[in-house]
Design a protein around this motif. Structure first.
Motif, PDB file in Angstrom:
ATOM      1  N   GLY A  10      43.106  -2.378  33.968  1.00  8.05           N
ATOM      2  CA  GLY A  10      43.132  -2.555  32.530  1.00  8.05           C
ATOM      3  C   GLY A  10      44.522  -2.375  31.959  1.00  8.05           C
ATOM      4  O   GLY A  10      44.953  -3.133  31.080  1.00  8.05           O
ATOM      5  N   LEU A  11      45.241  -1.389  32.465  1.00 13.57           N
ATOM      6  CA  LEU A  11      46.608  -1.154  32.006  1.00 13.57           C
ATOM      7  C   LEU A  11      47.516  -2.321  32.389  1.00 13.57           C
ATOM      8  O   LEU A  11      48.332  -2.768  31.583  1.00 13.57           O
ATOM      9  N   THR A  12      47.338  -2.849  33.599  1.00 13.31           N
ATOM     10  CA  THR A  12      48.111  -4.012  34.047  1.00 13.31           C
ATOM     11  C   THR A  12      47.832  -5.220  33.157  1.00 13.31           C
ATOM     12  O   THR A  12      48.751  -5.926  32.743  1.00 13.31           O
ATOM     13  N   ILE A  13      46.572  -5.441  32.828  1.00 13.60           N
ATOM     14  CA  ILE A  13      46.181  -6.558  31.961  1.00 13.60           C
ATOM     15  C   ILE A  13      46.782  -6.377  30.573  1.00 13.60           C
ATOM     16  O   ILE A  13      47.314  -7.326  29.983  1.00 13.60           O
ATOM     17  N   CYS A  14      46.724  -5.161  30.052  1.00 13.65           N
ATOM     18  CA  CYS A  14      47.263  -4.874  28.716  1.00 13.65           C
ATOM     19  C   CYS A  14      48.760  -5.145  28.671  1.00 13.65           C
ATOM     20  O   CYS A  14      49.251  -5.798  27.741  1.00 13.65           O
ATOM     21  N   VAL A  15      49.494  -4.689  29.671  1.00 17.65           N
ATOM     22  CA  VAL A  15      50.946  -4.907  29.719  1.00 17.65           C
ATOM     23  C   VAL A  15      51.250  -6.397  29.842  1.00 17.65           C
ATOM     24  O   VAL A  15      52.144  -6.923  29.157  1.00 17.65           O
ATOM     25  N   SER A  32      46.476 -14.680  24.607  1.00 17.80           N
ATOM     26  CA  SER A  32      46.010 -15.297  25.850  1.00 17.80           C
ATOM     27  C   SER A  32      44.498 -15.209  25.936  1.00 17.80           C
ATOM     28  O   SER A  32      43.874 -14.332  25.331  1.00 17.80           O
ATOM     29  N   THR A  33      43.923 -16.087  26.728  1.00 14.29           N
ATOM     30  CA  THR A  33      42.495 -16.025  27.039  1.00 14.29           C
ATOM     31  C   THR A  33      42.317 -15.244  28.335  1.00 14.29           C
ATOM     32  O   THR A  33      43.279 -15.010  29.080  1.00 14.29           O
ATOM     33  N   ALA A  34      41.079 -14.871  28.620  1.00 15.80           N
ATOM     34  CA  ALA A  34      40.788 -14.164  29.870  1.00 15.80           C
ATOM     35  C   ALA A  34      41.159 -15.036  31.063  1.00 15.80           C
ATOM     36  O   ALA A  34      41.717 -14.544  32.051  1.00 15.80           O
ATOM     37  N   ALA A  35      40.875 -16.337  30.971  1.00 20.63           N
ATOM     38  CA  ALA A  35      41.190 -17.245  32.081  1.00 20.63           C
ATOM     39  C   ALA A  35      42.700 -17.325  32.316  1.00 20.63           C
ATOM     40  O   ALA A  35      43.156 -17.310  33.469  1.00 20.63           O
ATOM     41  N   GLU A  36      43.473 -17.394  31.245  1.00 19.40           N
ATOM     42  CA  GLU A  36      44.929 -17.457  31.395  1.00 19.40           C
ATOM     43  C   GLU A  36      45.479 -16.180  32.034  1.00 19.40           C
ATOM     44  O   GLU A  36      46.332 -16.241  32.926  1.00 19.40           O
ATOM     45  N   LEU A  37      44.964 -15.038  31.606  1.00 16.07           N
ATOM     46  CA  LEU A  37      45.409 -13.769  32.180  1.00 16.07           C
ATOM     47  C   LEU A  37      44.965 -13.633  33.633  1.00 16.07           C
ATOM     48  O   LEU A  37      45.719 -13.141  34.479  1.00 16.07           O
ATOM     49  N   ALA A  38      43.752 -14.081  33.921  1.00 14.21           N
ATOM     50  CA  ALA A  38      43.255 -14.021  35.299  1.00 14.21           C
ATOM     51  C   ALA A  38      44.134 -14.853  36.219  1.00 14.21           C
ATOM     52  O   ALA A  38      44.477 -14.417  37.324  1.00 14.21           O
ATOM     53  N   ASP A  39      44.511 -16.046  35.777  1.00 12.18           N
ATOM     54  CA  ASP A  39      45.407 -16.893  36.577  1.00 12.18           C
ATOM     55  C   ASP A  39      46.768 -16.224  36.755  1.00 12.18           C
ATOM     56  O   ASP A  39      47.316 -16.196  37.851  1.00 12.18           O
ATOM     57  N   ARG A  40      47.312 -15.690  35.673  1.00 12.34           N
ATOM     58  CA  ARG A  40      48.630 -15.064  35.710  1.00 12.34           C
ATOM     59  C   ARG A  40      48.660 -13.856  36.649  1.00 12.34           C
ATOM     60  O   ARG A  40      49.647 -13.617  37.348  1.00 12.34           O
ATOM     61  N   LEU A  41      47.554 -13.098  36.690  1.00 11.70           N
ATOM     62  CA  LEU A  41      47.504 -11.868  37.480  1.00 11.70           C
ATOM     63  C   LEU A  41      46.784 -12.039  38.820  1.00 11.70           C
ATOM     64  O   LEU A  41      46.672 -11.076  39.583  1.00 11.70           O
ATOM     65  N   ASP A  42      46.261 -13.237  39.054  1.00 13.39           N
ATOM     66  CA  ASP A  42      45.508 -13.522  40.280  1.00 13.39           C
ATOM     67  C   ASP A  42      44.331 -12.556  40.437  1.00 13.39           C
ATOM     68  O   ASP A  42      44.141 -11.929  41.475  1.00 13.39           O
ATOM     69  N   LEU A  43      43.553 -12.427  39.355  1.00 10.52           N
ATOM     70  CA  LEU A  43      42.364 -11.588  39.344  1.00 10.52           C
ATOM     71  C   LEU A  43      41.154 -12.442  38.988  1.00 10.52           C
ATOM     72  O   LEU A  43      41.285 -13.513  38.395  1.00 10.52           O
ATOM     73  N   ASP A  44      39.977 -11.933  39.303  1.00  4.86           N
ATOM     74  CA  ASP A  44      38.741 -12.618  38.943  1.00  4.86           C
ATOM     75  C   ASP A  44      38.587 -12.620  37.421  1.00  4.86           C
ATOM     76  O   ASP A  44      38.824 -11.592  36.768  1.00  4.86           O
ATOM     77  N   ARG A  45      38.198 -13.763  36.854  1.00  2.75           N
ATOM     78  CA  ARG A  45      38.098 -13.888  35.409  1.00  2.75           C
ATOM     79  C   ARG A  45      37.098 -12.903  34.811  1.00  2.75           C
ATOM     80  O   ARG A  45      37.322 -12.328  33.745  1.00  2.75           O
ATOM     81  N   SER A  46      35.992 -12.643  35.500  1.00  2.00           N
ATOM     82  CA  SER A  46      34.994 -11.710  34.954  1.00  2.00           C
ATOM     83  C   SER A  46      35.548 -10.277  34.907  1.00  2.00           C
ATOM     84  O   SER A  46      35.256  -9.535  33.970  1.00  2.00           O
TER      85      SER A  46
END
Length: 172
Positions: free
Chosen positions: A60-65, A73-87
């Protein structure tokens, strides 16, 4: 963690022993409250406070930063940027919105429907929101401490102060 900028002091009532946090002396049950020696056991770091008080995980802290750096950003954009699952990202984003670190709004899509867009909250507003949340957490923690005191007195009254009394601190 750096030096604290908070000038709040812990006060204790001379009459009943109640404790209060504030920046000036107050009264309790008609008696004067005096400054109490209350050094924290350990100086907290921001990441520890966010994790322990507000339930913000490392992810969560990584996503926030990342959102603070990237902007809206959308969840999908952040998931792509961080290589994490969108859910996973969506679940973390919703928690960050819930505690006041991020804002969420809907953006209409040209083909119909909408997507949630997340944005960082201004630092001063985050500070205010977290302060309110921290005070609420402290109030609940103090209620737990009072409950421990009541249970301790009852356990000591029922026992000789041995193993049974010690168990009140660890049972579920």
């Amino acid at each position: 963690m750096g030096e604290s900028t908070t000038n709040a002091t812990v006060f204790e009532c001379r009459e009943c022993g109640s404790v209060s946090l504030g920046d000036s002396e107050t009264t309790c049950c008609g008696a004067e409250m005096v400054s109490a020696d209350a050094t924290p056991v350990e100086h907290p770091e921001l990441a520890v406070v966010l994790r322990e008080v507000f339930g913000v995980s490392r992810t969560g802290l990584t996503i926030c930063v990342c959102l603070m750096e990237a902007g809206d950003s959308t969840a999908a954009e952040l998931a792509d940027r961080l290589d994490l699952d969108r859910s996973t990202v969506a679940r973390q984003l919703n928690h960050l919105v819930e505690i006041g670190l991020l804002d969420k709004r809907q953006r209409l899509l040209t083909g119909g429907g909408y997507v949630h867009v997340y944005s960082p909250v201004e630092v001063e507003e985050v500070r205010e929101r977290l302060t309110v949340g921290l005070y609420a957490w402290v109030a609940e923690a103090l209620d737990l401490v009072e409950e421990i005191d009541r249970r301790k007195v009852k356990a000591l009254a029922r026992s000789d102060g041995g193993e049974e009394a010690a168990g009140i601190y660890w049972d579920g």
